[in-house]
Design a protein around this motif. Structure first.
Motif, PDB file in Angstrom:
ATOM      1  N   ASN A  31       0.880  -1.175  -0.189  1.00 41.02           N
ATOM      2  CA  ASN A  31       0.003  -0.042  -0.159  1.00 41.02           C
ATOM      3  C   ASN A  31       0.762   1.177  -0.081  1.00 41.02           C
ATOM      4  O   ASN A  31       1.878   1.434   0.682  1.00 41.02           O
ATOM      5  N   ASP A  32       0.406   2.224  -0.871  1.00 43.23           N
ATOM      6  CA  ASP A  32       1.188   3.576  -0.574  1.00 43.23           C
ATOM      7  C   ASP A  32       2.495   3.851  -0.954  1.00 43.23           C
ATOM      8  O   ASP A  32       3.371   4.294  -0.318  1.00 43.23           O
ATOM      9  N   PHE A  33       3.065   2.687  -1.781  1.00 43.60           N
ATOM     10  CA  PHE A  33       4.529   2.772  -2.169  1.00 43.60           C
ATOM     11  C   PHE A  33       4.756   2.720  -3.781  1.00 43.60           C
ATOM     12  O   PHE A  33       4.009   1.570  -4.245  1.00 43.60           O
ATOM     13  N   CYS A  34       5.283   3.696  -4.300  1.00 44.76           N
ATOM     14  CA  CYS A  34       5.499   3.336  -5.670  1.00 44.76           C
ATOM     15  C   CYS A  34       7.057   3.795  -6.125  1.00 44.76           C
ATOM     16  O   CYS A  34       7.844   4.153  -5.397  1.00 44.76           O
ATOM     17  N   LEU A  35       7.380   3.219  -7.409  1.00 36.74           N
ATOM     18  CA  LEU A  35       8.677   3.247  -7.886  1.00 36.74           C
ATOM     19  C   LEU A  35       8.642   3.436  -9.369  1.00 36.74           C
ATOM     20  O   LEU A  35       7.768   2.791 -10.129  1.00 36.74           O
ATOM     21  N   VAL A  36       9.510   4.290  -9.882  1.00 38.15           N
ATOM     22  CA  VAL A  36       9.864   4.445 -11.163  1.00 38.15           C
ATOM     23  C   VAL A  36      11.474   4.269 -11.268  1.00 38.15           C
ATOM     24  O   VAL A  36      11.951   4.556 -10.522  1.00 38.15           O
ATOM     25  N   HIS A  37      11.627   3.941 -12.736  1.00 35.30           N
ATOM     26  CA  HIS A  37      13.168   3.406 -13.051  1.00 35.30           C
ATOM     27  C   HIS A  37      13.208   4.064 -14.207  1.00 35.30           C
ATOM     28  O   HIS A  37      12.734   3.673 -15.290  1.00 35.30           O
ATOM     29  N   ASN A  38      14.561   4.518 -14.607  1.00 36.18           N
ATOM     30  CA  ASN A  38      15.007   4.818 -15.855  1.00 36.18           C
ATOM     31  C   ASN A  38      16.432   3.958 -15.968  1.00 36.18           C
ATOM     32  O   ASN A  38      17.221   4.186 -14.871  1.00 36.18           O
ATOM     33  N   GLY A  39      16.440   2.858 -16.684  1.00 35.91           N
ATOM     34  CA  GLY A  39      17.406   2.105 -17.111  1.00 35.91           C
ATOM     35  C   GLY A  39      17.037   0.646 -17.338  1.00 35.91           C
ATOM     36  O   GLY A  39      16.079   0.549 -17.856  1.00 35.91           O
ATOM     37  N   SER A  40      17.671  -0.519 -16.927  1.00 33.61           N
ATOM     38  CA  SER A  40      17.572  -1.624 -17.193  1.00 33.61           C
ATOM     39  C   SER A  40      18.360  -2.687 -16.400  1.00 33.61           C
ATOM     40  O   SER A  40      19.423  -2.334 -15.869  1.00 33.61           O
ATOM     41  N   LEU A  41      17.720  -3.725 -16.077  1.00 30.17           N
ATOM     42  CA  LEU A  41      18.358  -4.674 -15.180  1.00 30.17           C
ATOM     43  C   LEU A  41      18.514  -5.812 -15.862  1.00 30.17           C
ATOM     44  O   LEU A  41      17.673  -6.249 -16.787  1.00 30.17           O
ATOM     45  N   SER A  42      19.596  -6.600 -15.535  1.00 37.28           N
ATOM     46  CA  SER A  42      19.887  -7.882 -16.269  1.00 37.28           C
ATOM     47  C   SER A  42      19.630  -9.033 -15.426  1.00 37.28           C
ATOM     48  O   SER A  42      19.656 -10.230 -15.965  1.00 37.28           O
ATOM     49  N   ASN A  43      19.177  -8.838 -14.412  1.00 28.31           N
ATOM     50  CA  ASN A  43      18.921 -10.018 -13.278  1.00 28.31           C
ATOM     51  C   ASN A  43      17.518 -10.035 -12.678  1.00 28.31           C
ATOM     52  O   ASN A  43      17.441 -10.544 -11.580  1.00 28.31           O
ATOM     53  N   HIS A  44      16.805  -9.394 -13.420  1.00 28.33           N
ATOM     54  CA  HIS A  44      15.284  -9.199 -12.734  1.00 28.33           C
ATOM     55  C   HIS A  44      14.690 -10.451 -12.718  1.00 28.33           C
ATOM     56  O   HIS A  44      13.989 -11.030 -11.897  1.00 28.33           O
ATOM     57  N   ASN A  45      15.088 -11.497 -13.587  1.00 25.06           N
ATOM     58  CA  ASN A  45      14.217 -12.775 -13.610  1.00 25.06           C
ATOM     59  C   ASN A  45      14.847 -13.634 -12.377  1.00 25.06           C
ATOM     60  O   ASN A  45      13.916 -14.012 -11.524  1.00 25.06           O
ATOM     61  N   SER A  46      15.933 -13.472 -12.131  1.00 29.26           N
ATOM     62  CA  SER A  46      16.532 -14.181 -10.729  1.00 29.26           C
ATOM     63  C   SER A  46      16.035 -13.642  -9.439  1.00 29.26           C
ATOM     64  O   SER A  46      15.510 -14.284  -8.567  1.00 29.26           O
ATOM     65  N   LEU A  47      15.514 -12.447  -9.627  1.00 32.20           N
ATOM     66  CA  LEU A  47      15.215 -11.626  -8.455  1.00 32.20           C
ATOM     67  C   LEU A  47      13.680 -11.975  -8.443  1.00 32.20           C
ATOM     68  O   LEU A  47      12.976 -12.133  -7.413  1.00 32.20           O
ATOM     69  N   ARG A  48      12.934 -12.241  -9.576  1.00 34.43           N
ATOM     70  CA  ARG A  48      11.581 -12.183  -9.565  1.00 34.43           C
ATOM     71  C   ARG A  48      11.385 -13.858  -9.040  1.00 34.43           C
ATOM     72  O   ARG A  48      10.768 -14.172  -8.178  1.00 34.43           O
ATOM     73  N   ARG A  49      12.346 -14.819  -9.550  1.00 30.83           N
ATOM     74  CA  ARG A  49      12.342 -16.333  -8.842  1.00 30.83           C
ATOM     75  C   ARG A  49      12.450 -16.194  -7.338  1.00 30.83           C
ATOM     76  O   ARG A  49      11.753 -16.996  -6.621  1.00 30.83           O
ATOM     77  N   LEU A  50      13.368 -15.232  -6.930  1.00 33.26           N
ATOM     78  CA  LEU A  50      13.725 -15.107  -5.493  1.00 33.26           C
ATOM     79  C   LEU A  50      12.269 -14.878  -4.679  1.00 33.26           C
ATOM     80  O   LEU A  50      11.974 -15.463  -3.658  1.00 33.26           O
TER      81      LEU A  50
END
Lengths: 229, 300
Positions: free
Chosen positions: B170-189
């Motif tokens: 609730n009530d937390f947001c984030l924006v990002h300029n860039g790109s990540l190469s390990n987002h799939n491993s973060l997602r699995r974690l």
């Protein structure tokens, strides 16, 4: 002669087209008002004119400059004076990344700080920074001199070729193949001359010289041909 | 490329100008991100806001019939208000969001939940930011701070769900300029810990990672310190919570950012030109955020 352009009422393209139409020996003063961070102001000028940008400018300001003396009365975004060939660009405020990138000649003066990658791949330009510079500055710098009155960020002079860096303040870390060397009389003379040209004052003896250890590149025509993997 | 904008109002009397000041920032950065955009707005906390939930809902149909929806919803949840424009609606209710969400899911399974919280509203969609600002009347928005993003997609699809800001909890947001190469491993974690994702977007992984750390008890600073270790890639991140606006750049700092600090407001943008219209900008303390330093502003 003197001309004034106001970016509230005209476009960068119109100003640049006008400046590109100048004869290579044209003189005069051009005032550019209300830059408001616009990109590409006074890019590709090739005439010994004076250009005054009255406010903060955006990316690539005075890029590829030849002959002109450009003064920015404010800050600039990325890549000010990138690929400059000759002339002089003077930023009264601070500069964002990649100031003087790939510059071949001329003098770039930044009164404030320059952020990361200042002088990246410089090829003969001289850069004098009144404040500090960010990380990875002078990466793969080939020729020219970078004089910094403040501090230098991490990775200074990584993979340096024959450009020379002089830092008065703290160096937060040298890049691969960059090393501190003794400051010679010739170095002190050169620093003094560049400071004078930049209109900044400091004692040349206070600077640290950083140059290439020359272990990463080989340029010996007598050595046998080495195959590159 | 993408553009980021943020505005934090220090001078309380200017909170009703939040949208008017932030909209030109957002529209200007449409140059850096013309394919989609979004804005999260933090309303001023009040005793009433502490008692009510705000549920932001998105419909694919630009002319969504909200009238029958609210009529139906009030049959079972009478104390519910709605503010709707085009395909976006804010539902304000005393009921816990899960109960309202269940009702809405049964009423129209095609509706999308953008956010839930006490003070945050979220607008996002595909299309040029100028179009979004007009459709949702951004100039009228009021509040303490806002977080905006204009997207030029370099990975994952261009859809409303893939637009920024991303939210988690609730009530937390984030924006990002860039790109990540390990987002799939973060997602699995995170998925192994039961955290559900809505998209395959890299930024969603960062958002959920940080919110997971905070839910586990980390402060935002601690969660970002953990993020410096875990995130592999390039990022300038701007985050909003009810009290704070937080900005950070990765160690390489190859994605831009500039901060204008004044007695009345703090403005953040990818480029100076997005701040140039702001009042007394030429007297502002202007600076670039340095790598891996956490910049944070807290409402008084």
């Amino acid at each position: 002669m003197s001309e004034t352009f106001d970016l509230k009422t005209t476009t960068v393209r119109a100003i640049n087209e006008h400046l590109h139409g100048l004869a290579p020996d044209a003189t005069g003063v051009y005032e550019i008002l209300n830059p408001n961070g616009s990109h590409n102001i006074a890019v590709g000028v090739d005439a010994p004119v004076e250009i005054n940008i009255r406010g903060h400018a955006g990316y690539f300001t005075a890029g590829m400059n030849k002959q002109a003396r450009v003064t920015v009365y404010g800050n600039v975004g990325w890549s000010v004076a990138e690929n400059m060939m000759s002339g002089r660009v003077h930023v009264k405020g601070f500069a964002s990344q990649c100031a003087g990138a790939s510059g071949h000649g001329g003098l770039l003066v930044i009164d404030g700080d320059a952020s990361s990658r200042c002088g990246i791949s410089m090829k003969g330009i001289d850069i004098v920074v009144g404040g500090s510079i960010g990380h990875m500055s002078a990466f793969m710098a080939q020729a020219g001199r970078l004089v910094v009155l403040g501090d230098a960020g991490k990775g200074l002079g990584d993979s340096l070729y024959e450009a020379v860096i002089y830092v008065r303040g703290k160096i937060h870390g040298l890049g691969a193949d960059a090393r501190v060397e003794d400051l010679s009389e010739e170095d002190r003379t050169q620093i003094g001359e560049l400071l004078e040209q930049a209109g900044l004052s400091a004692r040349p003896a206070e600077f640290t010289r950083v140059a290439s250890a020359r272990t990463l590149y080989h340029w010996n025509p007598t050595s046998p041909q080495v195959s590159v993997l | 490329m993408c553009g980021i904008v943020g505005l934090f109002i220090k001078n309380k009397s200017m909170r009703d100008q939040l949208g008017a000041l932030a909209t030109p920032m957002f529209v200007c950065m449409g140059d850096r991100g013309p394919d989609s955009g979004g804005l999260a707005v933090f309303n001023e906390p009040t005793p009433e806001s502490a008692q009510r939930w705000r549920i932001n809902v998105f419909a694919r149909n630009r002319e969504y019939p909200w009238e029958p929806l609210i009529h139906g919803l009030r049959q079972t949840h009478p104390a519910t208000d709605i503010v709707a424009s085009s395909n976006h609606a804010i539902l304000m209710t005393d009921q816990v969001p899960e109960i309202v969400a269940r009702w809405l899911g049964e009423y129209d399974p095609m509706l999308i939940f953008l956010s839930t919280g006490r003070v945050m509203d979220l607008y996002k969609d595909t299309g040029h930011p100028r179009e979004l600002a007009e459709r949702y009347h951004f100039t009228d928005l009021r509040g303490t701070h806002c977080v905006g993003h204009t997207r030029m997609a370099t990975e994952s699809a261009v859809t409303p769900a893939h637009s920024h800001p991303f939210v988690a909890g609730n009530d937390f947001c984030l924006v990002h300029n860039g790109s990540l190469s390990n987002h799939n491993s973060l997602r699995r974690l995170l998925e192994r810990r039961g955290i559900q994702f809505e998209t395959d977007n890299d930024t969603e992984a960062v958002c959920r990672f940080l919110q997971w750390r905070m839910r586990e008890g980390d402060t935002i600073e601690e969660s970002l310190a953990r993020g410096f270790e875990e995130l592999d890639g390039f990022y300038t991140l701007l985050m909003g919570t009810p009290e704070r606006l937080v900005l950070v750049r990765d160690a390489f700092a190859c994605k831009p950012g500039i901060i204008a600090d004044t007695p009345d407001y703090v403005a953040i943008g990818s480029e100076f030109r997005t701040l140039a219209h702001l009042p007394r900008i030429h007297e502002a303390n202007l600076f670039e955020p340095v790598p891996e330093k956490i910049y944070s502003w807290t409402i008084a």
